[in-house]
Design a protein around this motif. Structure first.
Motif, PDB file in Angstrom:
ATOM      1  N   ALA A  24       0.522  -1.595  -0.258  1.00 30.30           N
ATOM      2  CA  ALA A  24      -0.060  -0.246   0.146  1.00 30.30           C
ATOM      3  C   ALA A  24       0.923   0.748   0.009  1.00 30.30           C
ATOM      4  O   ALA A  24       0.257   2.161  -0.376  1.00 30.30           O
ATOM      5  CB  ALA A  24      -0.559   0.206   1.609  1.00 30.30           C
ATOM      6  N   LEU A  25       1.653   1.240   1.100  1.00 34.84           N
ATOM      7  CA  LEU A  25       2.838   2.669   0.696  1.00 34.84           C
ATOM      8  C   LEU A  25       3.320   2.756  -0.507  1.00 34.84           C
ATOM      9  O   LEU A  25       3.584   3.696  -1.355  1.00 34.84           O
ATOM     10  CB  LEU A  25       3.727   2.489   1.648  1.00 34.84           C
ATOM     11  N   GLY A  26       3.733   1.611  -1.351  1.00 31.13           N
ATOM     12  CA  GLY A  26       4.403   1.482  -2.677  1.00 31.13           C
ATOM     13  C   GLY A  26       3.479   2.356  -3.622  1.00 31.13           C
ATOM     14  O   GLY A  26       3.387   3.526  -4.625  1.00 31.13           O
ATOM     15  N   ILE A  27       2.107   1.925  -3.286  1.00 33.56           N
ATOM     16  CA  ILE A  27       1.292   2.122  -4.235  1.00 33.56           C
ATOM     17  C   ILE A  27       0.925   3.904  -3.993  1.00 33.56           C
ATOM     18  O   ILE A  27       0.637   4.635  -4.696  1.00 33.56           O
ATOM     19  CB  ILE A  27      -0.458   1.942  -4.228  1.00 33.56           C
ATOM     20  N   VAL A  28       1.077   4.616  -2.875  1.00 34.42           N
ATOM     21  CA  VAL A  28       0.055   5.847  -2.489  1.00 34.42           C
ATOM     22  C   VAL A  28       1.675   6.648  -3.135  1.00 34.42           C
ATOM     23  O   VAL A  28       1.446   7.915  -3.449  1.00 34.42           O
ATOM     24  CB  VAL A  28       0.696   5.585  -0.938  1.00 34.42           C
ATOM     25  N   VAL A  29       3.271   5.954  -3.077  1.00 39.38           N
ATOM     26  CA  VAL A  29       3.927   6.403  -2.837  1.00 39.38           C
ATOM     27  C   VAL A  29       3.981   7.230  -4.831  1.00 39.38           C
ATOM     28  O   VAL A  29       4.408   8.270  -5.355  1.00 39.38           O
ATOM     29  CB  VAL A  29       5.761   5.626  -3.236  1.00 39.38           C
ATOM     30  N   ALA A  30       3.486   5.744  -5.858  1.00 41.21           N
ATOM     31  CA  ALA A  30       3.790   5.944  -6.768  1.00 41.21           C
ATOM     32  C   ALA A  30       2.563   6.668  -7.421  1.00 41.21           C
ATOM     33  O   ALA A  30       2.771   7.683  -8.624  1.00 41.21           O
ATOM     34  CB  ALA A  30       3.532   4.502  -7.676  1.00 41.21           C
ATOM     35  N   ALA A  31       1.479   7.182  -6.360  1.00 40.37           N
ATOM     36  CA  ALA A  31      -0.114   7.832  -6.933  1.00 40.37           C
ATOM     37  C   ALA A  31       0.272   9.451  -7.327  1.00 40.37           C
ATOM     38  O   ALA A  31       0.040   9.690  -8.162  1.00 40.37           O
ATOM     39  CB  ALA A  31      -0.892   7.240  -6.294  1.00 40.37           C
ATOM     40  N   LEU A  32       0.472   9.644  -6.146  1.00 38.12           N
ATOM     41  CA  LEU A  32       1.558  10.785  -5.851  1.00 38.12           C
ATOM     42  C   LEU A  32       1.981  11.935  -6.710  1.00 38.12           C
ATOM     43  O   LEU A  32       1.799  12.683  -7.652  1.00 38.12           O
ATOM     44  CB  LEU A  32       1.848  11.081  -4.561  1.00 38.12           C
ATOM     45  N   PHE A  33       3.314  10.206  -7.343  1.00 34.09           N
ATOM     46  CA  PHE A  33       4.077  11.297  -7.815  1.00 34.09           C
ATOM     47  C   PHE A  33       3.206  11.667  -9.247  1.00 34.09           C
ATOM     48  O   PHE A  33       3.643  12.346 -10.029  1.00 34.09           O
ATOM     49  CB  PHE A  33       5.526  10.210  -8.339  1.00 34.09           C
ATOM     50  N   LEU A  34       2.780  10.196  -9.713  1.00 36.57           N
ATOM     51  CA  LEU A  34       1.770  10.243 -11.021  1.00 36.57           C
ATOM     52  C   LEU A  34       0.938  11.039 -11.467  1.00 36.57           C
ATOM     53  O   LEU A  34       0.630  12.013 -12.549  1.00 36.57           O
ATOM     54  CB  LEU A  34       1.665   9.013 -11.215  1.00 36.57           C
ATOM     55  N   VAL A  35       0.368  11.755  -9.715  1.00 34.47           N
ATOM     56  CA  VAL A  35      -1.363  12.218 -10.597  1.00 34.47           C
ATOM     57  C   VAL A  35       0.024  13.616 -10.526  1.00 34.47           C
ATOM     58  O   VAL A  35      -0.621  14.804 -11.105  1.00 34.47           O
ATOM     59  CB  VAL A  35      -1.791  12.040  -8.666  1.00 34.47           C
ATOM     60  N   GLY A  36       0.547  13.801  -9.823  1.00 40.52           N
ATOM     61  CA  GLY A  36       1.164  15.245  -9.962  1.00 40.52           C
ATOM     62  C   GLY A  36       1.874  15.759 -11.233  1.00 40.52           C
ATOM     63  O   GLY A  36       1.698  16.608 -11.664  1.00 40.52           O
ATOM     64  N   LEU A  37       2.373  14.413 -11.750  1.00 40.70           N
ATOM     65  CA  LEU A  37       2.971  14.420 -13.251  1.00 40.70           C
ATOM     66  C   LEU A  37       1.863  14.574 -14.304  1.00 40.70           C
ATOM     67  O   LEU A  37       2.335  15.568 -14.878  1.00 40.70           O
ATOM     68  CB  LEU A  37       3.524  13.523 -13.382  1.00 40.70           C
ATOM     69  N   VAL A  38       0.478  14.009 -13.735  1.00 37.22           N
ATOM     70  CA  VAL A  38      -0.653  14.061 -15.488  1.00 37.22           C
ATOM     71  C   VAL A  38      -1.044  15.600 -14.719  1.00 37.22           C
ATOM     72  O   VAL A  38      -1.639  15.562 -16.034  1.00 37.22           O
ATOM     73  CB  VAL A  38      -1.264  12.948 -14.697  1.00 37.22           C
ATOM     74  N   LEU A  39      -1.438  15.947 -13.143  1.00 34.79           N
ATOM     75  CA  LEU A  39      -2.046  16.917 -13.261  1.00 34.79           C
ATOM     76  C   LEU A  39      -1.329  18.368 -14.060  1.00 34.79           C
ATOM     77  O   LEU A  39      -2.083  19.240 -13.963  1.00 34.79           O
ATOM     78  CB  LEU A  39      -2.618  16.829 -11.890  1.00 34.79           C
ATOM     79  N   GLY A  40       0.269  18.172 -13.436  1.00 36.39           N
ATOM     80  CA  GLY A  40       0.247  19.287 -14.160  1.00 36.39           C
ATOM     81  C   GLY A  40       0.959  19.663 -15.292  1.00 36.39           C
ATOM     82  O   GLY A  40       0.417  20.431 -16.169  1.00 36.39           O
ATOM     83  N   THR A  41       1.346  18.185 -16.198  1.00 33.76           N
ATOM     84  CA  THR A  41       0.959  18.191 -17.504  1.00 33.76           C
ATOM     85  C   THR A  41      -0.079  19.335 -17.942  1.00 33.76           C
ATOM     86  O   THR A  41      -0.653  20.127 -18.887  1.00 33.76           O
ATOM     87  CB  THR A  41       1.401  17.379 -18.125  1.00 33.76           C
TER      88      THR A  41
END
Length: 235
Positions: A24-41
């Motif tokens: 679950a921690l790994g999913i949270v790390v990946a999700a936060l990073f990817l959400v920031g990347l996608v939303l920023g773009t």
């Protein structure tokens, strides 16, 4: 008259320590990073975060025109760094609990904390780049972007490879992980270490996203498959 207390006294049981679920921690790390990347773009009109090796005028214009997407991306990067540090501490404790007394758990902890620290630094630099007070100086913008690339690129990815290796090696030798997953972790860790070449050769920067995203996926898989207790064969 004597009393037999052998039945009343039982040997203490070794409690299995809990802690956050690694998967679950790994999913949270990946999700936060990817959400920031996608939303920023998306908020920048589909324009991705610029490479520091591009045209200087276009890069400065990007930060001036997109302060909110840059600030959002930086905030999510900083946010992803926190569960990554928790993952590193938890997996190190788990490996010790499983009886691993080689340097692997300490390497995993050191690598994970370094990767978390550099990712947090990258997020804070991104936040700084979003400020109007900074954007008025093109030279400062370029300098901060190179520092952002160094911290969030090589600075983050290389120690992230150490985190993966610190889990994969004992996972392979002690048979804590499936062999295919352990070997995949060693390959990913090798790519992460090779990404150091991006500091010397601009063209080697393609190794950074390869190592980053495969490492995040590997950490999720390892988090679900790493056991809480070590099963020993009897006989």
């Amino acid at each position: 008259m004597t009393t037999d207390t052998s039945a009343a006294v039982s040997p203490p049981r070794r409690r299995v320590q809990g802690g956050p679920h690694l998967g679950a921690l790994g999913i949270v790390v990946a999700a936060l990073f990817l959400v920031g990347l996608v939303l920023g773009t998306a908020l920048a009109g589909g324009h991705p975060y610029p490479s520091p090796f591009g045209d200087g005028a276009d890069i400065v214009a990007y930060f001036r025109e997109n302060p909110n997407p840059v600030r959002l991306g930086g905030a999510f990067q900083f946010g992803a760094a926190i569960p990554l540090a928790i993952y590193a501490a938890t997996v190190s404790a788990r490996l010790h609990q499983l009886g691993i007394r080689v340097p692997g758990p300490t390497i995993a902890l050191a690598g994970g904390l370094l990767a978390s620290g550099f990712l947090a630094l990258s997020g804070l630099i991104g936040w700084t780049l979003s400020r109007a007070e900074v954007q008025g100086d093109p030279a400062l913008v370029r300098a901060l972007q190179f520092l952002n690339f160094g911290a969030g690129g090589v600075g983050h990815v290389v120690p992230l490879g150490l985190l993966v290796a610190g889990i994969a090696v004992p996972g392979l030798l002690a048979r804590l992980l499936p062999r295919w997953l352990a070997w995949a972790g060693l390959v990913i860790a090798g790519i992460a270490e090779l990404s150091t070449l991006a500091l010397l050769v601009d063209g080697a920067s393609y190794l950074l996203p390869v190592a980053r995203f495969t490492a995040l996926a590997w950490l999720i898989a390892a988090g679900f498959l790493l056991p809480r207790q070590r099963v020993r064969a009897e006989g």
